[in-house]
Design a protein around this motif. Sequence first.
Motif, mmCIF file in Angstrom:
data_model
loop_
_atom_site.group_PDB
_atom_site.id
_atom_site.type_symbol
_atom_site.label_atom_id
_atom_site.label_comp_id
_atom_site.label_asym_id
_atom_site.label_seq_id
_atom_site.Cartn_x
_atom_site.Cartn_y
_atom_site.Cartn_z
ATOM 1 N N VAL A 62 2.272 6.312 -4.030
ATOM 2 C CA VAL A 62 1.755 5.031 -3.657
ATOM 3 C C VAL A 62 0.041 5.253 -3.654
ATOM 4 O O VAL A 62 -0.307 6.490 -3.338
ATOM 5 N N GLU A 63 -0.496 4.405 -4.205
ATOM 6 C CA GLU A 63 -2.083 4.404 -4.498
ATOM 7 C C GLU A 63 -2.554 3.344 -3.133
ATOM 8 O O GLU A 63 -1.818 2.213 -2.998
ATOM 9 N N TYR A 64 -3.696 3.522 -2.668
ATOM 10 C CA TYR A 64 -4.526 2.554 -1.608
ATOM 11 C C TYR A 64 -5.866 2.358 -2.154
ATOM 12 O O TYR A 64 -6.353 2.761 -2.791
ATOM 13 N N ARG A 65 -6.103 1.081 -1.754
ATOM 14 C CA ARG A 65 -7.199 0.596 -1.938
ATOM 15 C C ARG A 65 -7.740 0.016 -0.294
ATOM 16 O O ARG A 65 -7.279 -0.349 0.422
ATOM 17 N N ASP A 67 -9.720 -2.776 1.596
ATOM 18 C CA ASP A 67 -10.436 -4.256 1.490
ATOM 19 C C ASP A 67 -11.245 -4.682 2.820
ATOM 20 O O ASP A 67 -10.983 -4.251 3.736
ATOM 21 N N PRO A 110 -1.755 -0.837 0.658
ATOM 22 C CA PRO A 110 -0.866 -0.003 -0.595
ATOM 23 C C PRO A 110 -1.018 -0.808 -1.818
ATOM 24 O O PRO A 110 -0.821 -2.223 -1.755
ATOM 25 N N ASP A 111 -0.972 -0.262 -3.010
ATOM 26 C CA ASP A 111 -0.778 -0.949 -4.186
ATOM 27 C C ASP A 111 0.563 -1.422 -4.415
ATOM 28 O O ASP A 111 1.073 -2.348 -5.281
ATOM 29 N N THR A 112 1.785 -1.006 -3.578
ATOM 30 C CA THR A 112 3.096 -1.357 -3.721
ATOM 31 C C THR A 112 3.581 -1.526 -2.523
ATOM 32 O O THR A 112 3.317 -0.853 -1.319
ATOM 33 N N ALA A 273 -7.689 5.693 0.716
ATOM 34 C CA ALA A 273 -8.302 5.025 -0.649
ATOM 35 C C ALA A 273 -8.863 5.844 -1.425
ATOM 36 O O ALA A 273 -8.808 5.639 -2.704
ATOM 37 N N LYS A 276 -4.995 10.130 -1.417
ATOM 38 C CA LYS A 276 -3.588 9.648 -0.863
ATOM 39 C C LYS A 276 -2.885 10.633 0.124
ATOM 40 O O LYS A 276 -1.815 10.496 0.668
#
Length: 316
Positions: A62-65, A67, A110-112, A273, A276
Motif C-alpha cells: 500500500v502507498e499513501y497520500r 489530502d 491509501p491508494d488501494t 505518505a 509506508k
Amino acid sequence: MKVNSTIRTLHPLLSILLIGSFFVSSCNRKSPNTDLIHKENTLPEESIIQTKEEIKVPKMIVEYRLDSLVNTSQIDSFQNKYNQEEQRIIFSLNRIDFGRLGVGSKLVIPDTLVIDLMKYSPFPENLEILNSITKTLLIAQRIQGFALYEKGKLIRWGPVSSGKQSTPTPNGLHYANYKTKLKISTVDAAWKMPYYFNFMNFYGVGIHEYFLPGYPASHACVRAYREDAQFIYDWAQQWKLDKSGQKIKKNGTPFMVFGEYDYTNHYPWQKLANDKTANDLNETEMNSLKEYVKQYEEDERNYVKDPEQPVIDLAL
C-alpha cells in the motif's frame, strides 16, 4: 517329406496355443507400469497437507497520500467519492470517529481501498515473542493503536486515543482486571464509558468506548471504537479472585502498554505518505515488549510454584 508335413501341420496349432497362453498370463498378471504410475501419482496425506501450508497469500503493498480538505466542497467531494465502508477504513487510519471531518482536516489515504482493516495493520502479522502467551493485548502509544494476539498471531487491531500529555496512560505490563458494560466516571458523572475493562485497578485506568479525536485526549484511559471495545470486553480474560474477593489468585490477560507519543508533533500516521513503514514497531518498542514478556513469564512461574499465594492484597 512326412516329417516336414507333420511340422507344417503342427505349426498352426502351436501358434494358437502360444497366443492363448500369452493372453491368459497377461490377464492374470498386474502390469508393472500401471503400479508405477499409480505410485507416482499418489502423494501421502502428509505431503498434501504440507503443500497447502506452503501456499501463502502475498502481503498487499500500500502507498499513501496526504489530502487536505480546505473547504466544504472538498468535504462533500470526499463523502461522495467514498462509500461508508471505505470512509470507515480511512477514519480508522486517521484515528478519528466517523463524521468528524471539518474544514482544514488532513487525511492520510491509501491508494488501494479494501474493506479489511487488517490489510493496513502497523502491527506484524506474527510476533514470535508472544508465541507462548495465549492472549495478549498491545497498546502502542506512539502510533495510537491496539493489537490483539493469540499465541503470537495477530487477530485484530484498531485505533485508540490514550492519555493526554497532562494525564498520560502509564506504560508497562498490566493485566485485565474487572469489566463492566457501563462505567460512570468518578471524575465527572457525565462521562459514561461503555464496555469498560480495567487494567490498572488502583488508578482506575481501563480501555473503553469513547469518541476518538485523532490524538491522545483521555484522562489516562484508552479510548476505542465501540465495536473494538465490545470485542475486547468479550475476548480478554478477567483476574481470578479468592473467595473473599479481596485477593488476586490469577492475573487476567496481559495488557502491554508501550511507546512514547510525540505531543509536539501530532498525527504520526500522516508520515505514511512519505514512508509506508513509518508506523511499524521500532527497535526500542520491540525491546520494551521483550522485557514485558520476561516479566510475564516470571509472574507465571510464581503461580506454578505457589498457585495459592495471592499476588496483590486488595484490602491494603
